[in-house]
Each structure stands twice: as C-alpha cells, then as structure tokens.
Design an enzyme around this catalytic site. Structure first.
Site, PDB file in Angstrom:
ATOM      1  CG  ASP A 205     -23.476   8.017 -13.864  1.00 35.88           C
ATOM      2  OD1 ASP A 205     -24.034   9.104 -14.027  1.00 35.88           O
ATOM      3  OD2 ASP A 205     -22.394   7.711 -14.407  1.00 35.88           O
ATOM      4  CD  GLU A 250     -27.241   9.614 -17.007  1.00 38.27           C
ATOM      5  OE1 GLU A 250     -26.998  10.714 -17.518  1.00 38.27           O
ATOM      6  OE2 GLU A 250     -26.351   8.848 -16.599  1.00 38.27           O
TER       7      GLU A 250
END
Ligand code: GLC
Length: 559
Positions: A205, A250
């Site tokens: 993330d 990401e």
C-alpha cells in the site's frame, strides 16, 4: 525464452483477483464475510481461471478506512476468522494452484494501534519515535492531503503533548516513522510472519508515501538517506524468505518515477506496479472512441528489467482516479462516464464500476476486458467484475464499489443469510441487483459474461507472449482501432480492438509474413489468409474485438 520460465517468473503470466474477505462470502450467518466462506468459494475462482488472489486487509482494524487502518499487524479481524482459518484458505488455494498475496499497509497504523496509543502518551515514551512528530506549527499542507473531503492538513495536533503527528491519509492513520531502525525491523517481521504462514507476497500500500521521509524533522539527518535502499532491503528479505514471493506496489506516479520503484532496470525493488497511467488513458480513449491516448501511454512505459511486470486493471477498490489526466481530459471522462456529482469524488475520480459506465452495453464491456487481457502486463480483476456487477451510488463514497459479492438471485445475493442490516454495506439495488447479476445464473449460460471471462482467461494463460513478449502497435488507418502485435520466439499474436461504434475493416501488414501464414482467431472460430506482402484485412463490428494467432507453417502450438 522457454515455456517453463513462466513457472519461475509466475507473476508475468498470472491473472490476479482482488477481494475483501468481509464482502465475499459469509458462512456463519453473522452478516460479515469470513475466511470459511472464502474457502467455500475458492472453486469459483479456480473455475474462473484466475491464478493469484489479492486479499484486502483482513487484520484487526478500527474500521475508519475499511481495514486500511490496522490495530494489529499480526492478527486477524475476529469477525473474519482466526489464524487457523487463514491458513486453511492459503493451503486450499495452494492445492488448487492459486497463489495468495495480501495487503501490506505499513505506511501508517490506526490511531487505535497500541504503538500509537503509547507514542502519544509522552514525548519520552519508548514508542514516541515510532511515529513522526513535530513541535512547531506546520505550514499549510492542504494541497498534499489524499482525502480532501475529510482532511485539510497532513499534520494533526495532539493535545496531550502539544505536538503534531504526520498522517498523509486520514488523521486516524498516523504515519509510521521508517527512519527508525526498530520500525524497519518490525516491518520485516510482519513480512516474515505472513510469508511463514504461506502468503506468496504482498500488495504494498501507498509505497511512495512510505518511502517519503521528508516530513521528518531534523532536516537531512532525520531522513532516510536512500529510501530505495530500504525498498531493496524489503525485497531482498522477501526473496530470502520465499520462493518467488512478489511485491506488487501501489505507486500512482508518472512512469519515469515508477521506474525507480522497480529499482530501475536492475528490478530489485518492487516486482510489479499497477499501471495507473495506462488505466486512466484507457478511459480517455474509451470516452473519445480514439485509441490514441492509450497508445501514447503504452509507448510511454519505460524499459524495465525483464523480471518486472506491470499490473493492468480497469477498476479497483478505490475511486477510479483520473488524477494524471489534464483538467480538460478529466472533464471529458466525467462527462462520458460519470456526469452526476454523486458519481464523482475528490474532484479526481469516479465511484462507479465499469458496466454501468458503459450503459451495460455487452459489446463494449467485453471489448474493454478483451483489451485489458491482451495488453502487455498482468491483468488484475476486482471481485464481481467477472459477472458485471455495478455499484451502489447511495453509499456515497469509495465503498460504493465494495458491496457484497452477488452469488445468487436470492436474499442478499446469496452472500449472507443474516438480516440486511447486519451486512457490511448494502447489496446493489436497481438494474445491477443480484436478481439480474449473479454467479449462479451465469455459470451455466455459455453466453454469459462469466463464460466470456473464463474463455478470455484461459486464452490469456495459453498466450504468454501477452505478458512476456515484445509489444508493437500496428499501423492501420482507423483512429478508433488499436491493433497490436505481441511476439516472442515461437509465436506471435495480433489483437484488434474497435473503440468506436461503427464497424470497420482493418488492413494490417505483418513483417516476415506471407501466404504460407494464417491468422487464426482465438476467441471464436475463424481464419484469415495473408497475401504475399504479409497483408490481411480484418473486419470488426462496432466495439468489436479479435485475438488472432499468427500461424506459421509447421507450428505445433495449439490454437
Ligand atoms: C491505499 C488504498 C486505499 C487506502 C489508502 C490508505 O491508497 O488503496 O484504499 O484508503 O491506501 O491506506
């Protein structure tokens, strides 16, 4: 290149599938999806043909950001199951040939995490340095917030000690301080823990936020001298602990910056990254009925290590971000696919799923997925895409696309037998409700979207040139058409997609081909001859799509 290489660098020919255990299948009737329910539904995923699951955060959470605010990195949200249930799912998935990765959310914790509770107690608490604190009044950072509907600064004053803590996301998500070696060790331990339980890697993330230590005080001295060295360390650690584990990052940044997150052409940092640029260009191309923006994006991808890979997608669990388009381009996409204010969010994105954006037109929906699966990269699906689920706009946030999976036409779409009020969110209503869109109805229908996906995925898996090969845009006269060639040593595949509503005849010329070659359709029956100059004419319906193998004389590849 050997076919057996696809087993070593498995992520290059994978099909990823993202799901949230909470909304996938509830087996104990408490209204919340669980690992036992997921175990029951693994065979649906096997039947679909995906090869790697990405589990959204399933850890204990304060539930302020749908699980992305974690209170224990080593735990399991008790509503979803326990460690035993996780292990059962991983083991059963592995038995079926499915790999499993999960979200690694270590840029921040929940403010309810025991580490933060300690950290905010006093300036000399042993956990103080696990987070990023400043004593002076922060400057205006309103242009740096990720969620502008909720936050106007990335610093929050903590009354007790009179200092500000850094939170690049919601204020309930204080940033961990990775300049602290103890924190870095703890993050490695988290990676080690879950891989020991069998995970095959992580979807990492918010990676640029994790590596950005410029918010730390003390000037240069307080920063990570080489943030990418830290990312290399995490990757090296994962490599030591696993057999081909991946880091799928990401990183929503321009391509050239993304290259640095791969570790340049050394490829020793992130294994994969989402192609946000290509995704956004796809929507601009769809809105215009012009393949141009997508071609520009594809050709703008930097050269990476052969081991690195792009993860391609058309929808994920967040808003459909259009932040890398210009303001005019973004407005074009809004006008085409989300003109109403309630469809838009953060002035940069849409909270819709693909089928409603395309007015449910099956030709367009199939063309888009055919395109996705034919582009270089590893296609990544978000649960429900395989049946054409829609969103529930009344939710009014990113959660509009995170509604319960629709298994049957029955109550709660077969997701749960609990009362609707106990579910994590509403089931989709209207034309995309379970009554009209569900797995059970589509399973046995050879013409359903689900059957289309099965065929697409199986063909995609048989054509590793799509994930591995050289990519070339083929010249042809129609701006609405993307024709491309993917080739590797013993094979080549031509894919042709018509983004426009008008039927077209597409003349193509392939180098080193002649009348002894043949173009064989892979998604339907049919062959097309080539002339002495390697030319062929392909017809496509409006919003049509075709995949064709270039069949050389004597080839033994199956078609
Ligand atoms: C990522 C996730 C998003 C989450 C945020 C904060 O962007 O995709 O869902 O809210 O990180 O963790």
């Amino acid at each position: 290149m050997r076919i057996t290489d696809t087993a070593d660098l498995w992520w290059k020919n994978a099909v990823l599938y993202c799901l949230d255990v909470e909304t996938f299948m509830d087996w104990d009737d408490d209204g919340v999806g669980d690992f036992t329910g997921l175990a029951q539904r693994l065979d649906h995923l096997v039947d679909l043909g995906v090869t790697c699951l990405w589990l959204m955060p399933f850890y204990p959470t304060a539930e302020r950001d749908d699980g992305y605010d974690i209170t224990d990195f080593y735990g399991v949200d008790p509503r979803l199951g326990n460690h035993g249930d996780v292990v059962e799912v991983i083991r059963t998935a592995h038995d079926r040939g499915l790999r499993v990765i999960a979200d690694l959310v270590v840029n921040h914790t929940s403010d309810q995490h025991p580490w933060f509770k300690e950290s905010r107690k006093s300036k000399d608490n042993p956990y103080r340095d696990w987070y990023v604190w400043r004593s002076d009044t922060p400057p205006d950072t309103s242009d740096q917030v990720v969620f502008p509907d909720q936050e106007d600064s990335i610093w929050e004053l903590d009354e007790k000690t009179g200092e500000y803590y850094l939170h690049q996301f919601y204020k309930s998500q204080p940033d961990l301080n990775v300049t602290n070696p103890v924190v870095r060790d703890e993050i490695a331990k988290i990676v080690g823990f879950w891989t020991q339980l069998g995970l095959d890697g992580f979807r990492m993330d918010a990676v640029p936020f994790l590596l950005d230590t410029s918010g730390n005080g003390d000037g240069e001295a307080g920063r990570l001298p080489d943030p990418h060295a830290y990312l290399r360390d995490i990757r090296a650690f994962l490599d030591r602990r696993t057999n081909g584990g991946i880091l799928l990052g990401e990183v929503n940044l321009p391509f050239e910056e993304q290259l640095t997150f791969y570790g340049g052409t050394d490829g020793d940092e992130l294994t994969m990254q989402f192609d946000f640029i290509g995704m956004q260009a796809t929507y601009l191309s769809l809105a215009r009925g012009d393949a141009g923006p997508l071609v520009t994006a594809l050709q703008g991808r930097p050269t990476t290590s052969p081991d690195s890979q792009w993860a391609t997608f058309v929808r994920n669990h967040d808003e459909l971000t259009l932040d890398k388009l210009t303001e005019d381009e973004r407005q074009e996409v809004f006008a085409a696919f989300g003109p109403e204010p309630e469809m838009q969010i953060y002035d940069r994105g849409l909270i819709r799923r693909l089928p409603p954006m395309l007015d449910g037109d099956p030709r367009r929906i199939r063309m888009v997925y055919s395109l996705l699966f034919s582009l270089p990269g590893t296609p990544t699906l978000f649960y429900g895409e395989e049946i054409g689920m829609g969103e529930e706009l009344s939710v009014g946030s990113r959660l509009a696309v995170r509604t319960p999976m629709q298994w049957t036409s029955g109550t709660n779409g077969g997701f749960s037998r609990a009362k609707a009020a106990k579910l994590p969110g509403p089931v989709v209503t209207g034309g995309y409700a379970p009554e009209f869109v569900n797995v059970a109805d589509q399973r046995k229908d050879p013409d359903s979207l689900l059957s289309f996906f099965r065929r697409l995925i199986s063909r995609r898996r048989e054509c590793p040139e799509l994930g591995w090969g050289d990519f070339q845009v083929l010249e042809q006269p129609h701006s609405a058409v993307l024709a491309h060639l993917c080739s590797w040593d013993d094979g080549a595949l031509v894919a042709v997609h018509n983004l426009g509503a008008e039927p077209v005849t597409v003349p193509l010329q392939l180098a080193d081909c002649g009348p002894e070659h043949l173009l064989a359709d892979l998604l339907v029956d049919g062959t097309t001859a080539m002339d002495a100059d390697g030319c062929a004419e392909l017809t496509l319906e409006g919003y049509g799509h075709r995949w064709l193998r270039v069949v050389a004389p004597g080839t033994r590849r199956i078609r």
